[in-house]
Write an enzyme that holds these catalytic residues in place. Structure first.
Site, mmCIF file in Angstrom:
data_model
loop_
_atom_site.group_PDB
_atom_site.id
_atom_site.type_symbol
_atom_site.label_atom_id
_atom_site.label_comp_id
_atom_site.label_asym_id
_atom_site.label_seq_id
_atom_site.Cartn_x
_atom_site.Cartn_y
_atom_site.Cartn_z
ATOM 1 N N GLU A 18 -3.388 -0.951 6.941
ATOM 2 C CA GLU A 18 -3.744 0.197 6.961
ATOM 3 C C GLU A 18 -5.209 0.597 8.393
ATOM 4 O O GLU A 18 -5.970 -0.274 8.471
ATOM 5 C CB GLU A 18 -4.524 0.244 5.535
ATOM 6 C CG GLU A 18 -2.927 0.333 4.390
ATOM 7 C CD GLU A 18 -1.980 1.827 5.173
ATOM 8 O OE1 GLU A 18 -2.381 2.219 5.666
ATOM 9 O OE2 GLU A 18 -0.941 1.459 4.172
ATOM 10 N N VAL A 73 8.403 -4.295 3.702
ATOM 11 C CA VAL A 73 7.670 -4.915 5.463
ATOM 12 C C VAL A 73 8.580 -3.232 5.857
ATOM 13 O O VAL A 73 9.438 -3.933 5.530
ATOM 14 C CB VAL A 73 7.744 -5.686 5.733
ATOM 15 C CG1 VAL A 73 6.581 -5.111 7.636
ATOM 16 C CG2 VAL A 73 6.648 -6.915 4.996
ATOM 17 N N LYS A 95 19.023 -4.952 7.748
ATOM 18 C CA LYS A 95 19.560 -4.955 6.296
ATOM 19 C C LYS A 95 20.308 -5.795 5.780
ATOM 20 O O LYS A 95 20.019 -6.995 4.556
ATOM 21 C CB LYS A 95 19.904 -3.954 5.341
ATOM 22 C CG LYS A 95 19.001 -2.590 5.189
ATOM 23 C CD LYS A 95 17.098 -3.399 5.458
ATOM 24 C CE LYS A 95 16.876 -2.145 5.074
ATOM 25 N NZ LYS A 95 15.088 -2.825 4.316
ATOM 26 N N TYR A 152 22.132 5.180 9.485
ATOM 27 C CA TYR A 152 21.483 4.094 8.058
ATOM 28 C C TYR A 152 22.160 2.417 8.066
ATOM 29 O O TYR A 152 22.604 1.228 8.586
ATOM 30 C CB TYR A 152 20.555 4.292 6.651
ATOM 31 C CG TYR A 152 20.270 3.369 5.846
ATOM 32 C CD1 TYR A 152 19.028 4.040 7.025
ATOM 33 C CD2 TYR A 152 19.796 2.785 5.336
ATOM 34 C CE1 TYR A 152 17.658 2.931 5.655
ATOM 35 C CE2 TYR A 152 18.974 1.178 5.208
ATOM 36 C CZ TYR A 152 17.656 1.737 4.542
ATOM 37 O OH TYR A 152 17.068 1.296 4.978
ATOM 38 N N SER A 166 0.750 -1.234 -0.197
ATOM 39 C CA SER A 166 -0.084 -0.289 0.140
ATOM 40 C C SER A 166 1.089 1.005 -0.011
ATOM 41 O O SER A 166 -0.007 1.865 -0.208
ATOM 42 C CB SER A 166 -1.146 -0.119 1.222
ATOM 43 O OG SER A 166 0.061 0.383 2.445
ATOM 44 N N ASP A 200 -1.756 -7.713 9.424
ATOM 45 C CA ASP A 200 -0.635 -7.790 10.169
ATOM 46 C C ASP A 200 -0.189 -9.077 9.814
ATOM 47 O O ASP A 200 -0.476 -10.483 9.194
ATOM 48 C CB ASP A 200 -0.653 -8.669 11.818
ATOM 49 C CG ASP A 200 0.733 -8.235 12.453
ATOM 50 O OD1 ASP A 200 1.761 -8.205 11.805
ATOM 51 O OD2 ASP A 200 0.859 -8.737 13.500
ATOM 52 N N ALA A 201 0.940 -8.292 8.516
ATOM 53 C CA ALA A 201 1.693 -9.964 8.249
ATOM 54 C C ALA A 201 2.593 -10.466 8.321
ATOM 55 O O ALA A 201 3.071 -11.371 7.869
ATOM 56 C CB ALA A 201 2.220 -8.899 6.522
ATOM 57 N N VAL A 241 11.594 9.645 -1.346
ATOM 58 C CA VAL A 241 10.865 10.307 -0.406
ATOM 59 C C VAL A 241 9.449 8.981 0.211
ATOM 60 O O VAL A 241 8.668 8.971 -0.156
ATOM 61 C CB VAL A 241 10.105 11.559 -0.872
ATOM 62 C CG1 VAL A 241 8.938 12.301 0.279
ATOM 63 C CG2 VAL A 241 11.064 12.427 -1.199
ATOM 64 N N THR A 242 9.655 8.618 1.044
ATOM 65 C CA THR A 242 8.865 7.685 1.417
ATOM 66 C C THR A 242 7.901 7.589 2.927
ATOM 67 O O THR A 242 8.348 8.762 3.581
ATOM 68 C CB THR A 242 8.793 6.517 1.845
ATOM 69 O OG1 THR A 242 10.381 5.890 2.374
ATOM 70 C CG2 THR A 242 9.309 6.058 0.272
#
Length: 402
Positions: free
Chosen positions: A78, A142, A250, A241, A53, A113-114, A281-282
């Site tokens: 959501e 996710v 990661k 990061y 989404s 909930d995944a 941009v997220t």
């Protein structure tokens, strides 16, 4: 009916409401941006998009539907409209479902909930009953603050922290009047089990659990392919990061990909990769110290040469479906970030970073673009939308057709 005028109200980069009309139009724009679209209808490959989404997961969903003609399932988490509007992802999902139906794509969207086995059971049931008992592709995208382990019930929380020592970086904020400021922020280092907690949420454990869950039920098709979406980024943001707690997660995700790739190759002739995407941009990225400043400066350097998420995910689908060769780096990662990490571009961004202050930032970064992108995450600042007109906010979650 619950029509009302939706005005943008925000606290920093977080908006309290979303605009249904703006969210819908943005989804339509993303769909139109996909080149060489698959014909309407047809029995396309079956795909599962986990995190469908928002951000790169939304781009993966739309690119898969429009470019490849996928059918299948999107999973996201959501909030429905209530006193506030629904979340932007709620409205984007409704818009994506409408477009999928218009183009003859059988796409079911599940909200929940995944990380839970309940969701995995629901997906497995749909794959068996609706999609012929086979899954061709799984895209894992996710970004979550916490995860409950289905086996133990333990709740893990992810954190954004450097490892080893405090880290001070520049960051971009906007005051209550929208005036940009460049500030320095210091983040305390990870302590206790911060790294382990973050890896438990954002690493490869749940991705691997999904694959195992579906494989145990014989739902993976021959040649099954899966990709988890990831990010490396610039040396300018590495301490918070890639070298921080999220970076540890990661690295775990990438190690999981190598394990899964070997396993799937032996069992179904399949493969698993991480896809390293480029900056955008997220809603997730704006929470990371320094990222807003970095992306604004990157846009100032590259302008329209930046590749939007939908363009990146078209490239991903082309490689996963063998429409173009699958090109991996030495770590087995599919790289969609080469334009961002180009040495000339990175040097130009670094030069601007070093001189960025509240007085100079407007000349160095594309702030209009950046602030507009943040607003568009919530359906605002979308050309063609009249924000003075009341809009229906009580939009239903898409129900699959028979």
């Amino acid at each position: 009916m619950s029509e009302r005028v939706i005005a943008p109200k925000n606290r920093g980069f977080l908006f309290l409401d979303s605009h249904p009309g703006g969210c819908e139009q943005l989804v339509e724009e993303m769909w139109r941006a996909v080149p060489a679209q698959a014909p309407a209808g047809g029995e396309g490959p079956v795909a599962l998009i986990i995190g469908s989404s928002a951000g790169y997961g939304l781009a993966a969903t739309i690119a898969g539907l429009a470019r490849v003609g996928i059918r299948g399932i999107g999973v996201c988490f959501e909030k429905a409209p209530a006193r506030r509007t629904g979340t932007a992802g709620w409205y984007r999902t409704a818009a994506t479902a409408r477009l999928a139906q218009q183009h003859g794509r059988d796409m079911v969207f599940l909200n929940g909930d995944a990380f839970s086995d309940t969701m995995k059971e629901q997906v497995a049931g749909l794959l068996a009953d609706r999609f012929g008992g086979r899954l061709d592709y799984l895209i894992y995208s996710v970004a979550a603050p916490r995860r409950t382990d289905p086996d133990t019930g333990n709740v893990y929380a992810s954190v954004l922290k450097p490892v080893g020592s405090p880290h001070t970086t520049k960051t971009l904020v906007f005051d209550e009047h929208g005036v940009p400021e460049v500030k320095k922020v210091t983040t305390a280092p990870a302590e206790g089990d911060d790294i382990e907690q973050t890896v438990a949420v954002m690493g490869g454990a749940d991705w691997e659990r999904w694959i195992t869950f579906l494989a145990d039920r014989s739902l993976l098709a021959d040649g099954f392919t899966t990709a988890a979406l990831s990010y490396i980024g610039s040396p300018l943001t590495a301490a918070i990061y890639r070298q921080g707690t999220i970076g540890a997660a990661k690295a775990h995700l990438e190690a999981t990909a190598r394990t899964l790739d070997e396993r799937l190759g032996k069992t179904v002739g399949g493969r698993a990769v991480t896809s390293v995407n480029a900056a955008a941009v997220t809603q997730s990225s704006t929470a990371i110290p320094g990222i807003a400043l970095y992306v604004g400066l990157l846009r100032g350097v590259l302008g329209d040469a930046m590749v939007a998420p939908i363009g990146q995910l078209v490239q991903l689908w082309d490689q996963l479906t063998d429409a173009r060769p699958l090109v991996l780096d030495d770590e087995g990662r599919l790289r969609l970030d080469t334009w961002e990490l180009d040495s000339a571009a990175q040097q130009a961004v670094a030069d601007r970073w070093s001189t960025a202050t509240s007085d100079t930032i407007s000349d160095l970064a594309d702030l209009d673009w950046f602030s507009g992108e943040v607003r568009r995450l919530y359906g605002f600042s979308v050309p063609g939308i009249d924000y003075t007109t009341a809009v229906e906010t009580d939009v239903a979650w898409p129900t699959p057709t028979a």
